[in-house]
Design a protein around this motif. Structure first.
Motif, PDB file in Angstrom:
ATOM      1  N   ASP A   1      -3.009  15.005   7.703  1.00 44.71           N
ATOM      2  CA  ASP A   1      -3.417  13.610   7.859  1.00 44.71           C
ATOM      3  C   ASP A   1      -2.602  12.935   8.961  1.00 44.71           C
ATOM      4  O   ASP A   1      -3.132  12.180   9.780  1.00 44.71           O
ATOM      5  CB  ASP A   1      -3.218  12.840   6.546  1.00 44.71           C
TER       6      ASP A   1
ATOM      7  N   GLY B   1      -6.755   3.543   0.680  1.00 44.09           N
ATOM      8  CA  GLY B   1      -5.590   4.378   0.889  1.00 44.09           C
ATOM      9  C   GLY B   1      -4.783   3.898   2.075  1.00 44.09           C
ATOM     10  O   GLY B   1      -5.286   3.212   2.968  1.00 44.09           O
TER      11      GLY B   1
ATOM     12  N   VAL C   1       1.436   3.788  -5.185  1.00 44.74           N
ATOM     13  CA  VAL C   1       1.211   5.020  -5.950  1.00 44.74           C
ATOM     14  C   VAL C   1       2.527   5.677  -6.362  1.00 44.74           C
ATOM     15  O   VAL C   1       2.534   6.757  -6.946  1.00 44.74           O
ATOM     16  CB  VAL C   1       0.376   6.035  -5.125  1.00 44.74           C
TER      17      VAL C   1
ATOM     18  N   ASP D   1       0.297  14.153  -3.144  1.00 39.81           N
ATOM     19  CA  ASP D   1      -1.082  14.194  -3.614  1.00 39.81           C
ATOM     20  C   ASP D   1      -2.021  13.395  -2.718  1.00 39.81           C
ATOM     21  O   ASP D   1      -3.189  13.736  -2.562  1.00 39.81           O
ATOM     22  CB  ASP D   1      -1.166  13.650  -5.049  1.00 39.81           C
ATOM     23  N   ASP D   2      -1.525  12.283  -2.123  1.00 38.21           N
ATOM     24  CA  ASP D   2      -2.402  11.394  -1.372  1.00 38.21           C
ATOM     25  C   ASP D   2      -2.331  11.603   0.143  1.00 38.21           C
ATOM     26  O   ASP D   2      -3.265  11.255   0.857  1.00 38.21           O
ATOM     27  CB  ASP D   2      -2.068   9.930  -1.689  1.00 38.21           C
ATOM     28  N   ILE D   3      -1.222  12.106   0.663  1.00 37.44           N
ATOM     29  CA  ILE D   3      -1.053  12.306   2.098  1.00 37.44           C
ATOM     30  C   ILE D   3      -0.613  13.740   2.356  1.00 37.44           C
ATOM     31  O   ILE D   3       0.291  14.248   1.690  1.00 37.44           O
ATOM     32  CB  ILE D   3      -0.009  11.325   2.681  1.00 37.44           C
ATOM     33  N   GLU D   4      -1.264  14.382   3.301  1.00 29.45           N
ATOM     34  CA  GLU D   4      -0.893  15.731   3.717  1.00 29.45           C
ATOM     35  C   GLU D   4      -0.412  15.695   5.158  1.00 29.45           C
ATOM     36  O   GLU D   4      -0.687  14.738   5.894  1.00 29.45           O
ATOM     37  CB  GLU D   4      -2.090  16.679   3.591  1.00 29.45           C
TER      38      GLU D   4
ATOM     39  N   ARG E   1       0.828  -1.201   0.000  1.00 21.58           N
ATOM     40  CA  ARG E   1       0.000   0.000   0.000  1.00 21.58           C
ATOM     41  C   ARG E   1       0.869   1.259   0.000  1.00 21.58           C
ATOM     42  O   ARG E   1       0.490   2.276  -0.570  1.00 21.58           O
ATOM     43  CB  ARG E   1      -0.925  -0.007   1.215  1.00 21.58           C
TER      44      ARG E   1
END
Length: 279
Positions: free
Chosen positions: A182, A144, A118, A176-179, A114
């Motif tokens: 988060d 995700g 990406v 793009d997927d984790i900030e 996982r």
């Protein structure tokens, strides 16, 4: 109050047996200063305890304090390493006898698929070959990483010791997927949930990967924060452990006038060699 041992006897003795159940502890440090060895020691010594390996536990740890209780299980979560790579690293730092007998009672959770799916990293570097259309569909419909991590923690954390290795990997995946928010929310939510889970969670971080402001945010969000540092004195360098904050524990350390611990790493893992006093 029940406490789960860290697996480092002198530290556990100083704080009346270990961390209060329901704690989330941020374990951070400079490279090579001992934070990883601390995690490995905590994992393996508790692995000996839950596995009922009394002879080795007594040899490498000894007797527990009156308030100490063993976790029900020991879990280790890694975003990038395989089980084999982790045990090889542990064997470089600790005696093979501890690694072999302790880790067989540790449940390992590899989240590399996982974590990397990406990224531009070739899939065969981190995952097994796809064997069927059903397996391909399953991988295509992956949740995700953060959602999968949360689901895993909800399942394994209650009553157990869980080691998360490492928040620095999540910091490195910010894009793009984790900030950053988060990660911050994850730690805050984890601390809230852990109070009801009655286990112990250790979250590792290389604090050089985050700004001082973000490090302070994570420290404030956790129950306790332990920082591993190199200290120079003359021509030598010493590893030290500073407990910067720990709810329900720091008052005990301050009552003993302790400012920092001098540490060492031997065949039995991480240990405390001296306790500094405030003069």
């Amino acid at each position: 109050m029940d406490r789960i041992p860290f697996g480092v006897r002198q530290l556990d003795t100083t704080i009346k047996g270990g961390a209060p159940t329901g704690s989330v502890v941020l374990v951070s440090g400079e490279s090579g200063a001992g934070s990883r060895e601390f995690m490995y020691t905590s994992t393996l010594i508790n692995g000996l305890a839950v596995g009922g390996n009394d002879d080795l536990y007594d040899l490498y740890y000894g007797s527990q304090s009156a308030d100490a209780i063993d976790p029900d299980e020991v879990h280790y979560i890694s975003f990038t390493d395989s089980k084999e790579k982790l045990t090889d690293e542990m064997s470089l730092a600790m005696d093979d006898e501890i690694v072999e007998n302790g880790f067989e009672n540790v449940q390992f959770h590899e989240m590399a698929e996982r974590y990397f799916h990406v990224s531009p990293v070739p899939r065969d570097w981190y995952a097994d070959a796809t064997h069927s259309i059903k397996d391909l569909r399953k991988r295509h419909e992956q949740r995700g990483l953060m959602e999968a991590l949360g689901k895993t923690l909800s399942e394994i954390a209650p009553g157990n010791l869980v080691v998360i290795d490492s928040l620095s990997d999540l910091v490195g995946a910010i894009g793009d997927d984790i900030e950053w928010s988060d990660i911050s929310y994850l730690v805050q939510g984890l601390t809230k949930a852990a109070h009801q889970w009655d286990g112990l969670i250790l979250a590792h971080l290389n604090h050089e990967t985050v700004s001082p402001t973000r490090y302070a945010q994570l420290t404030d969000a956790t129950t306790g924060a332990m920082r591993f540092e190199w200290e120079s004195g003359g021509s030598t360098r010493a590893r030290t452990l500073v407990v910067s904050q720990f709810r329900g524990v720091l008052s005990q350390i301050e009552a003993e006038d302790i400012v920092r611990f001098e540490t060492e790493i031997g065949d039995s893992g991480f240990d405390i060699s001296d306790v500094r006093k405030i003069r």
